[in-house]
Design a protein around this motif. Structure first.
Motif, PDB file in Angstrom:
ATOM      1  N   PRO A 176       0.722  -2.245 -11.897  1.00 36.39           N
ATOM      2  CA  PRO A 176      -0.730  -2.082 -11.963  1.00 36.39           C
ATOM      3  C   PRO A 176      -1.116  -0.802 -12.696  1.00 36.39           C
ATOM      4  O   PRO A 176      -0.426   0.210 -12.608  1.00 36.39           O
ATOM      5  CB  PRO A 176      -1.149  -2.029 -10.500  1.00 36.39           C
ATOM      6  N   ARG A 221      -5.593  -2.910 -12.303  1.00 35.79           N
ATOM      7  CA  ARG A 221      -5.670  -2.810 -10.840  1.00 35.79           C
ATOM      8  C   ARG A 221      -7.010  -3.351 -10.360  1.00 35.79           C
ATOM      9  O   ARG A 221      -8.053  -3.081 -10.954  1.00 35.79           O
ATOM     10  CB  ARG A 221      -5.519  -1.354 -10.420  1.00 35.79           C
ATOM     11  N   ARG A 266      -9.088  -7.588  -2.748  1.00 30.31           N
ATOM     12  CA  ARG A 266      -8.033  -8.585  -2.589  1.00 30.31           C
ATOM     13  C   ARG A 266      -8.574 -10.009  -2.732  1.00 30.31           C
ATOM     14  O   ARG A 266      -7.822 -10.964  -2.636  1.00 30.31           O
ATOM     15  CB  ARG A 266      -7.370  -8.431  -1.223  1.00 30.31           C
ATOM     16  N   GLU A 286       0.831  -1.211   0.000  1.00 32.34           N
ATOM     17  CA  GLU A 286       0.000   0.000   0.000  1.00 32.34           C
ATOM     18  C   GLU A 286       0.865   1.261   0.000  1.00 32.34           C
ATOM     19  O   GLU A 286       0.455   2.306  -0.518  1.00 32.34           O
ATOM     20  CB  GLU A 286      -0.914   0.001   1.224  1.00 32.34           C
ATOM     21  N   GLN A 325      -0.703  -3.123  -4.986  1.00 30.81           N
ATOM     22  CA  GLN A 325      -1.071  -1.777  -5.428  1.00 30.81           C
ATOM     23  C   GLN A 325       0.128  -0.999  -5.976  1.00 30.81           C
ATOM     24  O   GLN A 325      -0.038   0.067  -6.550  1.00 30.81           O
ATOM     25  CB  GLN A 325      -1.692  -1.004  -4.261  1.00 30.81           C
ATOM     26  N   CYS A 326       1.316  -1.540  -5.803  1.00 32.88           N
ATOM     27  CA  CYS A 326       2.524  -0.917  -6.337  1.00 32.88           C
ATOM     28  C   CYS A 326       3.162  -1.899  -7.316  1.00 32.88           C
ATOM     29  O   CYS A 326       2.759  -3.066  -7.383  1.00 32.88           O
ATOM     30  CB  CYS A 326       3.500  -0.583  -5.210  1.00 32.88           C
ATOM     31  N   ASP A 381      -4.820   1.476 -14.129  1.00 35.59           N
ATOM     32  CA  ASP A 381      -6.276   1.611 -13.995  1.00 35.59           C
ATOM     33  C   ASP A 381      -6.968   1.184 -15.281  1.00 35.59           C
ATOM     34  O   ASP A 381      -6.361   1.175 -16.350  1.00 35.59           O
ATOM     35  CB  ASP A 381      -6.633   3.048 -13.655  1.00 35.59           C
TER      36      ASP A 381
END
Length: 296
Positions: A294, A266, A270, A97, A129-130, A296
């Motif tokens: 990731p 993304r 989870r 995160e 997320q990264c 969008d």
């Protein structure tokens, strides 16, 4: 890019290779490193008893040994270790995160799903997320060091650009930054599906149409890269557009890559995740580190 470079360690040689790569990347980016080991999630072949106390001791030894090795190689590296009880995937995703990137080890030989316990690496690669980077054990030049002669022919960062709009920006940002830091070039790759086979006399017309489409896509790709050339003026850029499936074209282009960058969509939850066929192909077959970014 802010936040630490977080490395998942399980005590295997693959995770040590990942730690070496991560430390070098962190030094270049002037970022700290976090070495993470989950004592409740360890490889099945670890030669230790099953008592929690022994598992914790083993995990602490893994962290201490790896930290000592990295600090020996990079004396100015900012490094911390974390021994956690949470499942490995959960702990890594939590760190993702706020991390600059996650780095995972892969034992290679056709499978990336060997980090920690089986599918954990794929779970993390599909949900982080990264950017998450899989480093294969025995990856060319990683273990010997990038200054080694074995690395001489690995002179580019390959990035797959199947989306030409804003979705491509995170991938290009990651690829150009990596190339600038390593003093290498970027090879931007785009694949075009081959036209369906047709019989004579239509075959020649179809081949000409493919050539025209390839030239058009090369122009479009070059236009997308203009702002990145301006932002990174010292990074040489090569456009590579070829007919074939996206996975085939990317694998062929990654022959001399020191890093291959692919994207994935993304996911807000989870509970569900999916890596596309291109990311799967790269993770299974590209010998160099593979970054999954990731978008969008």
């Amino acid at each position: 890019m802010t936040g630490p470079v977080v490395v998942g360690l399980d005590g295997s040689s693959a995770s040590m290779t990942a730690a070496w790569w991560a430390a070098r990347e962190a030094v270049d980016r002037r970022l700290p490193v976090v070495l993470l080991h989950s004592w409740t999630t360890q490889p099945l072949d670890v030669p230790i008893a099953q008592e929690a106390r022994n598992k914790k001791r083993y995990g602490q030894e893994v962290l201490q040994r790896t930290a000592a090795e990295l600090l020996h190689r990079h004396g100015d590296l900012a490094l911390t270790t974390e021994l956690v009880s949470a499942p490995a995937a959960e702990a890594l995703l939590e760190h993702g995160e706020n991390a600059a990137m996650l780095v995972l080890g892969s034992r290679g030989h056709g499978s990336v799903a060997s980090f920690l316990l089986g599918s954990i690496s794929l779970h993390v690669l599909g949900l982080a997320q990264c950017p998450a980077v899989a480093v294969r054990a025995g990856a060319p030049a990683v273990e010997a060091g990038w200054e080694h002669p074995a690395a001489a022919d690995r002179d580019e960062v390959v990035v797959g650009v199947q989306e030409l709009g804003p979705d491509a920006e995170p991938l290009l940002e990651f690829a150009f930054t990596a190339a600038e830091l390593s003093g290498t070039r970027v090879c931007a790759v785009r694949a075009l599906p081959v036209s369906a086979l047709v019989t004579h006399p239509q075959a020649f017309a179809a081949q000409q149409a493919d050539r025209d489409r390839e030239a058009e896509e090369r122009t479009r790709l070059a236009a997308v890269l203009i702002p990145w050339r301006e932002k990174f003026p010292d990074v040489p850029v090569v456009e590579h557009v070829a007919m074939g499936s996206a996975a085939q074209v990317l694998l062929a282009a990654s022959t001399h890559s020191r890093l291959t960058v692919v994207g994935r969509r993304r996911h807000p939850s989870r509970r569900t995740w999916k890596l596309g066929p291109v990311a799967h192909a790269a993770l299974h077959h590209v010998p160099c580190p593979v970054a999954v970014v990731p978008r969008d």
